[in-house]
Design an enzyme around this catalytic site. Structure first.
Site, PDB file in Angstrom:
ATOM      1  N   LYS A  78       0.694  -1.115   0.094  1.00 27.17           N
ATOM      2  CA  LYS A  78       0.079  -0.038  -0.047  1.00 27.17           C
ATOM      3  C   LYS A  78       0.821   1.202   0.129  1.00 27.17           C
ATOM      4  CE  LYS A  78      -3.906   1.966   2.576  1.00 27.17           C
ATOM      5  NZ  LYS A  78      -4.847   1.882   3.879  1.00 27.17           N
ATOM      6  N   SER A 158     -10.169   2.442   2.925  1.00 29.76           N
ATOM      7  CA  SER A 158      -8.876   2.902   2.062  1.00 29.76           C
ATOM      8  C   SER A 158      -7.947   1.984   1.160  1.00 29.76           C
ATOM      9  CB  SER A 158      -7.936   3.934   2.709  1.00 29.76           C
ATOM     10  OG  SER A 158      -7.370   3.194   3.830  1.00 29.76           O
ATOM     11  N   SER A 182     -10.276  -0.131   7.025  1.00 31.30           N
ATOM     12  CA  SER A 182      -9.773  -0.173   5.767  1.00 31.30           C
ATOM     13  C   SER A 182      -8.945  -1.326   5.147  1.00 31.30           C
ATOM     14  CB  SER A 182      -8.525   0.945   5.595  1.00 31.30           C
ATOM     15  OG  SER A 182      -9.315   2.313   5.724  1.00 31.30           O
TER      16      SER A 182
HETATM   17  N1  GLN Z   1     -13.354   4.763   6.094  1.00 28.90           N
HETATM   18  C1  GLN Z   1     -12.678   5.053   7.514  1.00 28.90           C
HETATM   19  C2  GLN Z   1     -12.165   6.576   7.276  1.00 28.90           C
HETATM   20  O1  GLN Z   1     -12.623   7.137   6.109  1.00 28.90           O
HETATM   21  C3  GLN Z   1     -11.682   4.314   7.851  1.00 28.90           C
HETATM   22  C4  GLN Z   1     -10.321   4.481   7.029  1.00 28.90           C
HETATM   23  C5  GLN Z   1      -9.113   3.617   7.396  1.00 28.90           C
HETATM   24  O2  GLN Z   1      -9.369   2.620   8.160  1.00 28.90           O
HETATM   25  N2  GLN Z   1      -8.149   3.928   7.032  1.00 28.90           N
HETATM   26  O3  GLN Z   1     -11.749   7.186   8.326  1.00 28.90           O
END
Ligand code: GLN
Length: 495
Positions: A78, A158, A182
């Protein structure tokens, strides 16, 4: 052997050890698949030279009989992980041109275990999002499509690039990170497995920070066995991260017996949300039945503070983000705005941050500074922290009653269409995390396992939540669920 890129980690490892394939062959198969998959926009920085060089070195180690656990296995990383000399942008314009001088501990651990890096994977900007649409590279695309149309779907976020790449067999596995969901949400949207370990299992050193008390790395893989193999390679105690815990890393793979007889699995009533699609409800029920048929005892449990989790998360995460992102000032990293005659340092900060950060990141920074401001600190930030403690206590009480793991849906829906949420209130997007944020707030391990298809032919996942530091037992329960669910569907190739 054709289509080596379709293998999982365990199968490829066994073939490598038997001398039936080489790491160079595996790596070339993945590189070819990546080249043919630009339409998925999953890999945003490709590193074929590094990959082939590491593959050759891995083949030499295998020949010499010195093969560590992931020796020769090609994976994607990532873009949130700093990788030495390779762009590491967290999918943000503000980090354009940033090539770290150092390697994150997790990607170093993978390298030390012989893994081959194929390149960097798309994601939401600074890991803020649930659809990969906040990325400065444009969104990654889900390889799955609805049976009845060809609408482009989100791979989730994400870690959307990681999910898309693993589901489309561009790599054998990938790293992800989760602050609120995410890893599990994109895994569920793409029919793969993803585990977020206990907070402190993986070092956060060298991972671009979003919300430091919640961020945690984990593997995204084609099976539970692969998750066990890769998690073990990623974990370590790291003196460079003061929240990394000094606790032995067991042989997770050896714990996959599939025997869950006598285990107590909790079904939390608060996760039965209003308006939840009946297919999700049915999948959840069938997951419980499968675990019961495997010898587990199913018990109803209550986690009463669940309804406060999303609001608490969307105070705590932006608060920490606003502080973490203060370092992007146009001086120390990446992008700096062009300045006009007479501009001073304030204009330089303002213009750089206005150009460098996308809308969602700016929204989080504003919310974060607001909830931390002198007049509102107690009303929002301190209250959210107290709620977090109560959420953690809910879990502790349930585990103290002898519950071994908790079964819930992973997401409230299957993958939605790209652009579908564009006009919606941002809170609509935040609802994606409803089943996953509690686990990050409590610092617990959680895993998403693909368990079925919905009426449109899209994958759906179930989540299992485990006791802290008991990833081995959690993975074993997930293994039993995977064995019973027999999810073998793959996306039809259209790209
Ligand atoms: N969707 C969540 C956010 O926007 C979680 C994102 C994540 O786990 N990095 O904060």
């Amino acid at each position: 052997m054709s289509e080596l890129n379709r293998l999982g980690l365990a199968e490829a490892r066994d073939l490598l050890r038997k001398g039936e394939v080489t790491s160079v062959q595996l790596t070339e198969a993945c590189l070819a698949a990546i080249e043919a998959a630009d339409a998925l926009n999953a890999f945003v920085h490709k590193t074929p030279e590094i990959a082939l060089q590491r593959a050759e070195a891995a083949d030499a180690r295998i020949r010499a009989g010195d093969a560590p656990s992931m020796c020769g296995l090609p994976v994607g990383i990532k873009d949130l992980f700093c990788t030495r000399g390779v762009p590491s942008q967290a999918a943000s314009r503000i980090l354009e041109g940033f090539r770290p001088e150092y390697e994150s501990t997790v990607s170093q651990n993978l390298k030390d275990s012989g893994a081959v890096m194929l390149g960097k994977l798309n994601m939401d900007e600074f890991a803020m999002g649930s659809s990969n649409e906040t990325s400065c590279y444009g969104n990654a695309v889900n390889p799955w499509r609805r049976g009845n149309d060809d609408t482009a779907l989100t791979p989730g976020g994400s870690s959307g690039g990681s999910a898309s790449a693993v589901a489309a067999d561009l790599c054998l596995a990938a790293t992800g990170t989760a602050t609120g969901g995410s890893i599990r949400q994109p895994a569920a949207f793409t029919g793969i497995t993803g585990i977020k370990p206990t907070y402190g299992r993986c070092s956060r050193w060298g991972i671009v920070a979003f919300a430091s008390s919640l961020d945690q790395a984990g593997p995204m893989t084609k099976s539970v066995r692969d998750a066990a193999i890769m998690l073990e390679a990623m974990c370590s105690h790291d003196p460079k991260d003061s929240t990394s815990t000094e606790i032995p890393v067991p042989d997770f793979e050896a714990m996959l017996t599939g025997d869950i007889r006598g285990k107590k699995i909790g079904i939390p009533k608060e996760y039965r949300m209003d308006g939840m699609p009946d297919e999700i409800e049915a999948l959840w029920r069938s997951g419980a039945e499968m675990l019961k048929a495997a010898g587990a005892e199913i018990v109803d449990i209550s986690l009463p503070h669940t309804k406060y989790a999303l609001p608490a998360y969307y105070v705590i995460a932006p608060a920490e983000a606003s502080s973490n992102l203060a370092r992007y000032d146009g001086v120390r990293y990446g992008h700096r705005a062009k300045l006009a005659q007479g501009d001073g340092i304030t204009e330089m900060y303002e213009k750089t941050r206005a150009e460098g950060f996308g809308d969602e990141v700016q929204r989080r920074v504003m919310v974060g500074t607001y909830v931390l401001s002198a007049g509102f600190y107690d009303a929002y930030y301190n209250r959210a922290r107290k709620v977090r403690t109560l959420i953690k206590r809910d879990f502790e009480e349930v585990f103290a009653q002898g519950v071994d793991a908790i079964l819930t849906p992973a997401t409230p829906s299957s993958a939605f269409g790209l652009g579908e949420m564009a006009e919606a209130d941002p809170v609509q997007m935040y609802l994606n995390d409803v089943f996953t944020v509690t686990v990050n707030l409590a610092g617990l391990p959680g895993i998403a396992v693909p368990a079925g298809l919905d009426r449109q032919g899209l994958p759906l996942g179930l989540q299992l939540i485990g006791r802290p530091w008991d990833e081995g037992d959690l993975l074993n329960t997930a293994f039993a669920l995977e064995t019973a669910a027999q999810f073998v569907a793959k996306p039809g190739k259209w790209w």
